[in-house]
Design a protein around this motif. Sequence first.
Motif, PDB file in Angstrom:
ATOM      1  N   ASN A   1      -7.092   2.199 -11.290  1.00  0.00           N
ATOM      2  CA  ASN A   1      -7.969   0.611 -10.919  1.00  0.00           C
ATOM      3  C   ASN A   1      -7.080  -0.190  -9.731  1.00  0.00           C
ATOM      4  O   ASN A   1      -5.877  -0.056  -9.500  1.00  0.00           O
ATOM      5  N   PRO A   2      -7.609  -0.125  -8.449  1.00  0.00           N
ATOM      6  CA  PRO A   2      -7.328  -0.531  -7.738  1.00  0.00           C
ATOM      7  C   PRO A   2      -6.440  -2.696  -7.825  1.00  0.00           C
ATOM      8  O   PRO A   2      -5.123  -2.437  -7.293  1.00  0.00           O
ATOM      9  N   ILE A   3      -6.790  -2.802  -8.968  1.00  0.00           N
ATOM     10  CA  ILE A   3      -5.572  -4.322  -9.353  1.00  0.00           C
ATOM     11  C   ILE A   3      -4.629  -3.661  -9.223  1.00  0.00           C
ATOM     12  O   ILE A   3      -3.552  -4.508  -9.153  1.00  0.00           O
ATOM     13  N   GLY A   4      -4.347  -2.844 -10.348  1.00  0.00           N
ATOM     14  CA  GLY A   4      -3.358  -2.124 -11.328  1.00  0.00           C
ATOM     15  C   GLY A   4      -2.784  -1.107 -10.817  1.00  0.00           C
ATOM     16  O   GLY A   4      -1.126  -1.645  -9.922  1.00  0.00           O
ATOM     17  N   TRP A   5      -3.058  -0.763  -8.936  1.00  0.00           N
ATOM     18  CA  TRP A   5      -2.523   0.367  -8.648  1.00  0.00           C
ATOM     19  C   TRP A   5      -1.892  -0.940  -7.035  1.00  0.00           C
ATOM     20  O   TRP A   5      -0.451  -0.667  -6.520  1.00  0.00           O
ATOM     21  N   TRP A   6      -2.513  -2.257  -6.637  1.00  0.00           N
ATOM     22  CA  TRP A   6      -2.527  -2.878  -5.912  1.00  0.00           C
ATOM     23  C   TRP A   6      -1.094  -3.483  -6.139  1.00  0.00           C
ATOM     24  O   TRP A   6       0.440  -4.257  -5.846  1.00  0.00           O
ATOM     25  N   LEU A   7      -1.274  -4.280  -7.592  1.00  0.00           N
ATOM     26  CA  LEU A   7      -0.219  -4.698  -8.741  1.00  0.00           C
ATOM     27  C   LEU A   7       1.480  -3.943  -8.558  1.00  0.00           C
ATOM     28  O   LEU A   7       2.160  -4.663  -8.019  1.00  0.00           O
ATOM     29  N   ALA A   8       0.790  -2.679  -8.624  1.00  0.00           N
ATOM     30  CA  ALA A   8       2.331  -2.047  -9.230  1.00  0.00           C
ATOM     31  C   ALA A   8       3.135  -1.475  -7.645  1.00  0.00           C
ATOM     32  O   ALA A   8       4.112  -1.433  -6.903  1.00  0.00           O
ATOM     33  N   SER A   9       2.189  -1.622  -7.173  1.00  0.00           N
ATOM     34  CA  SER A   9       2.792  -1.385  -5.657  1.00  0.00           C
ATOM     35  C   SER A   9       3.453  -2.917  -4.553  1.00  0.00           C
ATOM     36  O   SER A   9       4.403  -1.838  -4.215  1.00  0.00           O
ATOM     37  N   SER A  10       2.738  -3.704  -5.371  1.00  0.00           N
ATOM     38  CA  SER A  10       3.715  -4.379  -4.742  1.00  0.00           C
ATOM     39  C   SER A  10       5.053  -5.232  -5.565  1.00  0.00           C
ATOM     40  O   SER A  10       6.162  -5.449  -4.850  1.00  0.00           O
ATOM     41  N   ILE A  11       5.434  -4.598  -6.917  1.00  0.00           N
ATOM     42  CA  ILE A  11       6.345  -4.864  -8.195  1.00  0.00           C
ATOM     43  C   ILE A  11       6.987  -4.162  -7.336  1.00  0.00           C
ATOM     44  O   ILE A  11       8.573  -4.092  -6.897  1.00  0.00           O
ATOM     45  N   LEU A  12       6.732  -2.686  -7.077  1.00  0.00           N
ATOM     46  CA  LEU A  12       7.876  -2.070  -5.885  1.00  0.00           C
ATOM     47  C   LEU A  12       8.466  -2.513  -5.054  1.00  0.00           C
ATOM     48  O   LEU A  12       9.685  -2.609  -4.310  1.00  0.00           O
ATOM     49  N   ALA A  13       7.909  -3.087  -4.183  1.00  0.00           N
ATOM     50  CA  ALA A  13       8.114  -4.206  -2.734  1.00  0.00           C
ATOM     51  C   ALA A  13       9.165  -5.074  -3.458  1.00  0.00           C
ATOM     52  O   ALA A  13      10.415  -5.177  -2.934  1.00  0.00           O
ATOM     53  N   VAL A  14       8.680  -5.663  -4.405  1.00  0.00           N
ATOM     54  CA  VAL A  14       9.724  -6.548  -4.838  1.00  0.00           C
ATOM     55  C   VAL A  14      10.836  -6.278  -5.617  1.00  0.00           C
ATOM     56  O   VAL A  14      11.534  -7.035  -5.056  1.00  0.00           O
ATOM     57  N   PHE A  15      10.851  -5.475  -5.928  1.00  0.00           N
ATOM     58  CA  PHE A  15      12.060  -4.105  -6.443  1.00  0.00           C
ATOM     59  C   PHE A  15      13.163  -4.178  -5.433  1.00  0.00           C
ATOM     60  O   PHE A  15      14.470  -4.819  -5.780  1.00  0.00           O
ATOM     61  N   ALA A  16      12.509  -3.791  -4.437  1.00  0.00           N
ATOM     62  CA  ALA A  16      13.184  -3.181  -2.853  1.00  0.00           C
ATOM     63  C   ALA A  16      14.211  -4.686  -2.824  1.00  0.00           C
ATOM     64  O   ALA A  16      15.489  -4.732  -2.498  1.00  0.00           O
ATOM     65  N   GLY A  17      13.085  -5.931  -2.869  1.00  0.00           N
ATOM     66  CA  GLY A  17      13.910  -6.889  -1.566  1.00  0.00           C
ATOM     67  C   GLY A  17      14.918  -7.423  -3.509  1.00  0.00           C
ATOM     68  O   GLY A  17      15.415  -8.124  -2.440  1.00  0.00           O
ATOM     69  N   ILE A  18      14.468  -7.924  -4.434  1.00  0.00           N
ATOM     70  CA  ILE A  18      15.198  -8.000  -5.141  1.00  0.00           C
ATOM     71  C   ILE A  18      16.350  -7.405  -5.416  1.00  0.00           C
ATOM     72  O   ILE A  18      18.172  -8.167  -4.941  1.00  0.00           O
TER      73      ILE A  18
END
Length: 785
Positions: A603-620
Motif C-alpha cells: 500500500n503506497p500510502i501506508g509504506w510511505w507514511l511508515a518510512s517517514s515516521i521512521l525518519a521522524v523517530f530518528a530525528g526526535i
Amino acid sequence: MSSPSSQSVRHRGGQNKKRGEKADVDGDVNGNADHSTAPSSHAKASKDNAVTSDWDYKLALAIITIAALATRFWGITHPDQVVFDEVHFGKFASLYLQRSYFFDVHPPFGKLLFAFAGWLVGYNGEFLFENIGDSYITNRVPYVAYRSMPALMGSFTVSTVFLIMWESGYSLPASILAAGLLLFDNAHIGQTRLILLDASLVFAMALSLLCYVRFYKLRHVPFSRKWWKWLLLTGVSLSCVISTKYVGSFTFFSIGVPVLIDLWDLLNINRRQGALSLPDFGRHFGARVFGLIMIPFFFYLFWFQVHFSILTRSGPGDEFMSPEFQETLSDNLMAQKAVSIDYFDAITMRHKETKVYLHSHTDKYPLRYEDGRISSQGQQVTGYPHNDTNNHWQIIPTRENAQGPGHRVKNGDIVRFRHLITDQILLTHDVASPYYPTNQEFTAVPADVGNGDRFNDTLFEIRIENGKPGQEFKTVSSHFKLVHFPTKVAMWTHTKPLPDWAFKQAEINGNKNIQQSSNVWFVEDIPSIAADSDRLKKDVKKTKQLPFLRKYFELQRAMFYHNNALTSSHPYASFPVQWPFLLRGVSFWTENDTKRQIYFLGNPIGWWLASSILAVFAGIIGADQVSQRRGVDALDRRTRSRLYNSTGFFFLTWAAHYLPFFIMGRQLFLHHYLPAHLCSALVTGALVEFIFNNEPPVEEEVEQSVSSSSRKKKGENLVHSQIRPIRERIGSQSLLMTWAATGAILIVVLWSFLFFAPLTYGQPGLTVEQVVSRKWLNYDLHFAK
C-alpha cells in the motif's frame, strides 16, 4: 533500550484500563514498581474501574480479526491457476506427500505446514506445480486448502500486531493504527493468500515479539509459572521463524539485544530493585540460554528430523546430495547406474554444480584477451551444457602405473586424459586463465608433446569425496576432484560464459583453493562400454543408513552454498534501498484474455507514511540527545523511557530485519521487506501517540496550576484533587487528537488499498486507462497499452 514495552500506563480521558490493576501487582507494565509520580487516588480509581476496563480493546481486536480474515480470504479461489512461486512451494508439498526427496534452500517447517494441509484433505500429491498458469481445476488440486493455511496466519498476524501494541501499554487508537497498516496493506494480503512461505515467517516473527513483551513484563516475578510460560513460548516462536527461513536469525538478534541488556542490568550490584547474588544471576542467565537458545535449536533440529523421516524415496533433490546420502533413499538411480571405470574407457565428465561437460574442440585461445593479457594459444578446453562427442575423454594410466584394459581406476590414482576427437592430451600449466589471472589455464596438447617434455603437466590425481584409499572409481556415484599433480590446483568452472571466441561456453581453469566445494565433478557415462559387459549387471542393493547429524550437516552445506549462489539477475529483483519507498513490485500472474493480473505491491500510502515516521523517530531521538547535552529537558522521565525503550525496541527490530540485506549478494525481492514493514507499522502507531500526547508530567502540572503557598495551605491531597481534573481534561484532548490522526490516516490508507486491490486480488480486470492510472513510480504493470 532495555525494555521492549512501555514504561508507564497512560489512562487517557479517564479511561482506566485493567492494565492499571496489573501495574499494582507487577509495578508498571514492565514491572517497575515506581508510583512516586502517580497519585494514590488515581491508582484506586484504576482498581474500581478494572471490571469494565478492557471491553474497548477486546471489541477492537475482534473487529480487526474479522476484517483481516475477510481481506485475506475474499476471492481466494481466484485465480484457479498456479501463481508465481507456488510452482516451488506447492511442488514441495506434493513431494512431501509422495515422500520423494527434494532440495530447497529454506528449512522445512513452512513447507511441512503446506504438506500437512494437503494431508488433512486427503490429497496424494499427484500434481507437481510445474508451470505458472497450470490449471488447478483440471488437475483436481485442493489449492484452496493450501492457500487457506497462509491466509489464516496472515489474518492472525494483524491481530498479533494489535496485541503487541496493547501489551506494550499503548492507547487504543495507536494499537488500531499499527494493526490497520497491516490490515489494509496490499503486500501482506497478496503474499498471505498464496502458497508461499512468508505468511508463516511473518506470523512467527510477530508472535516472537508478543511473547517476549509478555515475558519481559513479568521480570519482577522471575521463575514463576507465567514467567517460564512466556519465556518458553518466546523460544518456540523464535524456532518457528528460523525453521521457516534463515532470515529468521534477524529476529533472534532483535530479541537477543534487549535480553543481553537486561542481563547486564541484572548483573549491576547497584540496581534499584536490589543486587542479585552471582548464583541467582547464573540462574537467570541459564534460564534464558535454555529458553531462547536451546529450545529453539532443538525444535529447529526436530523439523529436519521430520523432513528426513518423510523423504525416504529418491526424487529430484538427489543430485544435490553426496553419493552416501543418496544411498539412503529407496529407488535411487545413482546406485542403479553406478558402473566401475576401467583404464582406457572413454568417459564423459560433468561438473556437479553447473552441470556442464568437460569439453574441447579444435579452436585455440586468442593471442590476447580483452584486458591485454597473453594466452598460451593452446587448444580450448571449455564447459559445454549439451552431450556431444567432443565431451569424450579416454582415461589412460601413467608410465609408472602402466595398467592395461580391464584394470579398475581407483581413488588416489594418477591418471591422464586423451581427448578422443582431436587426439590431444589434457594439460594445465602456469598460464593465467581467461577470466581469473590467479587461476591456471586448462588446454590440450598433441600426444607427442604430452608424452615428451610436458608429460608432468598432464598428470592428474583422482580424489573421490569422502572416499577411502583404493576405493573403485565409478560413474555417477563417485563425486571427485581432479587435482593437477605437479601444481596442486583443482579443475573448476563457473557460470560466467566466455566471449564469442569460445562460443560463449564455460571457462575451465585450475583453482588453487582445492577445498572449495564447487571443484567437484562426476563421471556421467562410459560411451565405450559394451552393452553385454559384466559391469552393467546389477544386484539389488538395500538402502543404507546415515546418522542424522551427518545428513543434517551435509544438507546445511548444500543449502548455504546454493542460497549464496542465487546471484543471477531477475527482471523483478530489487535493491533494499527501494523497498521502504515502494519504488517497484513483482508481477505474479497475468491472464491475457481477460487483461487481469496480480502485481505484488504494498500500500503506497501506508509504506510511505511508515518510512517517514521512521525518519521522524530518528530525528526526535537525535534532537532529544542534543537538547539534553545543552541542559534542556524537553521530555518527562516516563515519556522518554517509553520513547527509548518501547518504541526504540520496535525501531531496533525494524533495523535488524532491514539493514542486513544491504550486505547480501543474492537475489532480493520486495517480499524480503515484509518483516521490517511490520516493525515500521509498530513504530508508526507508537510515534503517532507520542506526537499527539500533550499530557504534561505531574511535576509540571503542580508547578503551573497550583502555587507553592497553596500547597502549604491545602496539603498534598487537595493539590492532587485540583490536578486530577487538569490531567483528565488534557488526557481527553490528547486522546481525541490521537483518534483524529488515526482516523485520518486509516481513511487515506483504506482508499489506497481499494485503489490497488484489483492488482492484489487479480480481479476485476482493468481497462488500459485504469492500469495507466496505477503506474506510479516504477510500477511495471502489464496491459498498460
